[in-house]
Design an enzyme around this catalytic site. Sequence first.
Site, PDB file in Angstrom:
ATOM      1  N   ARG A   1       0.838  -1.219   0.000  1.00  0.00           N
ATOM      2  CA  ARG A   1       0.000   0.000   0.000  1.00  0.00           C
ATOM      3  C   ARG A   1       0.865   1.259   0.000  1.00  0.00           C
ATOM      4  NH1 ARG A   1      -0.544   4.662   2.796  1.00  0.00           N
ATOM      5  NH2 ARG A   1      -0.361   3.562   4.786  1.00  0.00           N
ATOM      6  N   ASP A   2       1.518   1.565   1.124  1.00  0.00           N
ATOM      7  CA  ASP A   2       2.319   2.794   1.211  1.00  0.00           C
ATOM      8  C   ASP A   2       3.455   2.739   0.191  1.00  0.00           C
ATOM      9  OD1 ASP A   2       3.674   5.096   2.092  1.00  0.00           O
ATOM     10  OD2 ASP A   2       3.171   4.719   4.167  1.00  0.00           O
TER      11      ASP A   2
ATOM     12  N   CYS B   1       4.023   9.375   0.852  1.00  0.00           N
ATOM     13  CA  CYS B   1       2.703   9.940   0.540  1.00  0.00           C
ATOM     14  C   CYS B   1       2.831  10.868  -0.663  1.00  0.00           C
ATOM     15  CB  CYS B   1       2.182  10.720   1.749  1.00  0.00           C
ATOM     16  SG  CYS B   1       0.670  11.621   1.384  1.00  0.00           S
TER      17      CYS B   1
HETATM   18  N1  COA Z   1     -13.014   4.817  -3.792  1.00  0.00           N
HETATM   19  C1  COA Z   1     -13.245   4.979  -5.115  1.00  0.00           C
HETATM   20  N2  COA Z   1     -13.653   6.122  -5.662  1.00  0.00           N
HETATM   21  C2  COA Z   1     -13.863   7.164  -4.844  1.00  0.00           C
HETATM   22  C3  COA Z   1     -13.644   7.058  -3.464  1.00  0.00           C
HETATM   23  C4  COA Z   1     -13.201   5.838  -2.936  1.00  0.00           C
HETATM   24  N3  COA Z   1     -12.965   5.677  -1.647  1.00  0.00           N
HETATM   25  N4  COA Z   1     -13.935   8.248  -2.914  1.00  0.00           N
HETATM   26  C5  COA Z   1     -14.310   9.060  -3.903  1.00  0.00           C
HETATM   27  N5  COA Z   1     -14.267   8.415  -5.073  1.00  0.00           N
HETATM   28  C6  COA Z   1     -14.573   8.914  -6.415  1.00  0.00           C
HETATM   29  C7  COA Z   1     -15.945   9.545  -6.494  1.00  0.00           C
HETATM   30  O1  COA Z   1     -16.877   8.556  -6.819  1.00  0.00           O
HETATM   31  C8  COA Z   1     -15.753  10.562  -7.574  1.00  0.00           C
HETATM   32  O2  COA Z   1     -15.745   9.928  -8.836  1.00  0.00           O
HETATM   33  P1  COA Z   1     -16.320  10.646 -10.155  1.00  0.00           P
HETATM   34  O3  COA Z   1     -15.469  11.868 -10.346  1.00  0.00           O
HETATM   35  O4  COA Z   1     -16.125   9.621 -11.212  1.00  0.00           O
HETATM   36  O5  COA Z   1     -17.725  10.966  -9.826  1.00  0.00           O
HETATM   37  C9  COA Z   1     -14.328  11.065  -7.341  1.00  0.00           C
HETATM   38  O6  COA Z   1     -13.668   9.995  -6.670  1.00  0.00           O
HETATM   39  C10 COA Z   1     -14.262  12.305  -6.482  1.00  0.00           C
HETATM   40  O7  COA Z   1     -15.038  12.085  -5.326  1.00  0.00           O
HETATM   41  P2  COA Z   1     -15.085  13.114  -4.107  1.00  0.00           P
HETATM   42  O8  COA Z   1     -15.959  12.584  -3.058  1.00  0.00           O
HETATM   43  O9  COA Z   1     -15.375  14.503  -4.642  1.00  0.00           O
HETATM   44  O10 COA Z   1     -13.615  13.025  -3.560  1.00  0.00           O
HETATM   45  P3  COA Z   1     -12.457  14.082  -3.602  1.00  0.00           P
HETATM   46  O11 COA Z   1     -12.018  14.327  -4.996  1.00  0.00           O
HETATM   47  O12 COA Z   1     -12.820  15.242  -2.765  1.00  0.00           O
HETATM   48  O13 COA Z   1     -11.287  13.244  -2.874  1.00  0.00           O
HETATM   49  C11 COA Z   1     -10.729  11.461  -1.334  1.00  0.00           C
HETATM   50  C12 COA Z   1     -11.430  12.785  -1.513  1.00  0.00           C
HETATM   51  C13 COA Z   1     -10.578  11.240   0.154  1.00  0.00           C
HETATM   52  C14 COA Z   1     -11.558  10.372  -1.934  1.00  0.00           C
HETATM   53  C15 COA Z   1      -9.340  11.490  -2.041  1.00  0.00           C
HETATM   54  O14 COA Z   1      -8.669  12.669  -1.707  1.00  0.00           O
HETATM   55  C16 COA Z   1      -8.494  10.319  -1.695  1.00  0.00           C
HETATM   56  O15 COA Z   1      -8.804   9.191  -2.022  1.00  0.00           O
HETATM   57  N6  COA Z   1      -7.349  10.555  -1.016  1.00  0.00           N
HETATM   58  C17 COA Z   1      -6.459   9.493  -0.584  1.00  0.00           C
HETATM   59  C18 COA Z   1      -5.064  10.017  -0.496  1.00  0.00           C
HETATM   60  C19 COA Z   1      -4.095   8.941  -0.043  1.00  0.00           C
HETATM   61  O16 COA Z   1      -4.382   7.762  -0.030  1.00  0.00           O
HETATM   62  N7  COA Z   1      -2.895   9.388   0.321  1.00  0.00           N
HETATM   63  C20 COA Z   1      -1.843   8.529   0.732  1.00  0.00           C
HETATM   64  C21 COA Z   1      -2.077   7.796   1.996  1.00  0.00           C
HETATM   65  S1  COA Z   1      -1.941   8.759   3.432  1.00  0.00           S
HETATM   66 ZN    ZN Z   2       3.532   6.379   5.226  1.00  0.00          ZN
END
Ligand code: COA
Ligand code: ZN
Length: 331
Positions: free
Chosen positions: A29-30, A255
């Site tokens: 994952r990370d 990240c």
């Molecule tokens: N799994 C799959 N798709 C997801 C999802 C999830 N958990 N959460 C949101 N989406 C999809 C939505 O369906 C939407 O799709 P569309 O554009 O086709 O309609 C799109 O992503 C945007 O959704 P939204 O709710 O507006 O999310 P966002 O763009 O504000 O992003 C997060 C929020 C949290 C989903 C996103 O920032 C994220 O996944 N971050 C993870 C970062 C990460 O893992 N960093 C490293 C580890 S610390």
């Molecule tokens: Zn980390």
Amino acid sequence: MTQKESASESISRAAYKSAYIQINEVGPRDGLQIEKAMVDTDAKVALVDALSECGFARIEVTSFTSPKAIPALADAQEVMRRIRRKPGVIYTALVPNVRGLERALEVGTDELNLVMSSSETHNRANLRMTREQSLAELKSILRAAAEQGPLPCNVSLSTAFGCPFDGDVAPTQVLDLALRLAEAGATGFTLCDTTGMAYPTQVAELCQRMETVLPGLPVTIHLHNTRGMALANALAAWQVGVTRFDAAAGGLGGCPYAPGASGNVNTEELVHMFECMGVDTGVALAPLMDIVRGLPALVQRALPNPLLAAGTRLHTHPAPAWLAEKFPAAS
Ligand code: COA
Ligand code: ZN
């Protein structure tokens, strides 16, 4: 090795005879979330299956995040569905929102690792939410997970020791979030040093304060080696009673939304250090090193690895041939 050294070694190892730690291997994952090279689904499944044979307590298989945010792990569900589940290993995954929980449940995930940041700016950059919004989202996940029956929900608190945008993070910021999430049902916490800003005395203090405010709730420490302090920080955490560690094989990781992020503490270095001290990690180093040898091909870049180059601590070398001439017989 002299007799004297050998005797003192057995004394120090004996002191930790019954000590053990648990390692959560987060490489799939990370590790893979930040790699530029696309690792295909078959290779991810093979990696997790190989790690399953090494003796880890937990493996963080993937993350159920937005594929737009983390394209490298867009195949999370397929990976989780296809891995071979080894009895005794807990298969966990990162979940940032309710959509992620739904995806995790569809494919069967033993434990969830919810995530939010201790600092405001990293939370906004990484999760596109304010911390209050993330708190509300995580509480919804905890409520929904509870309805499913017993499903452990650990929470990873990113930037717990410093934020690449906001600088120092006050321990009270971390403790306050932990308290609010514990009240909502979190079953444990991971204190994450997202960009290697932690130092040993800081790690020890925050771990101790966690134990004071939330006694008995498991604390995991998640370290990055950005500034070369990861192993020192791991030792500091262990010395105040922490027994759960995240680590990534080969020191992969970082990240994508934290400037300057680099690899996690190397799993093999962590295992080697603790096993030298006589602390049982449960992990077999030889099969792990085989996996580490294959990582550069998997991620298509060189991964300098001092332990691989030097061998384990007692890897010795033949004495120079000329010694036999200069010091004949057993003198
Ligand atoms: N799994 C799959 N798709 C997801 C999802 C999830 N958990 N959460 C949101 N989406 C999809 C939505 O369906 C939407 O799709 P569309 O554009 O086709 O309609 C799109 O992503 C945007 O959704 P939204 O709710 O507006 O999310 P966002 O763009 O504000 O992003 C997060 C929020 C949290 C989903 C996103 O920032 C994220 O996944 N971050 C993870 C970062 C990460 O893992 N960093 C490293 C580890 S610390
Ligand atoms: Zn980390």
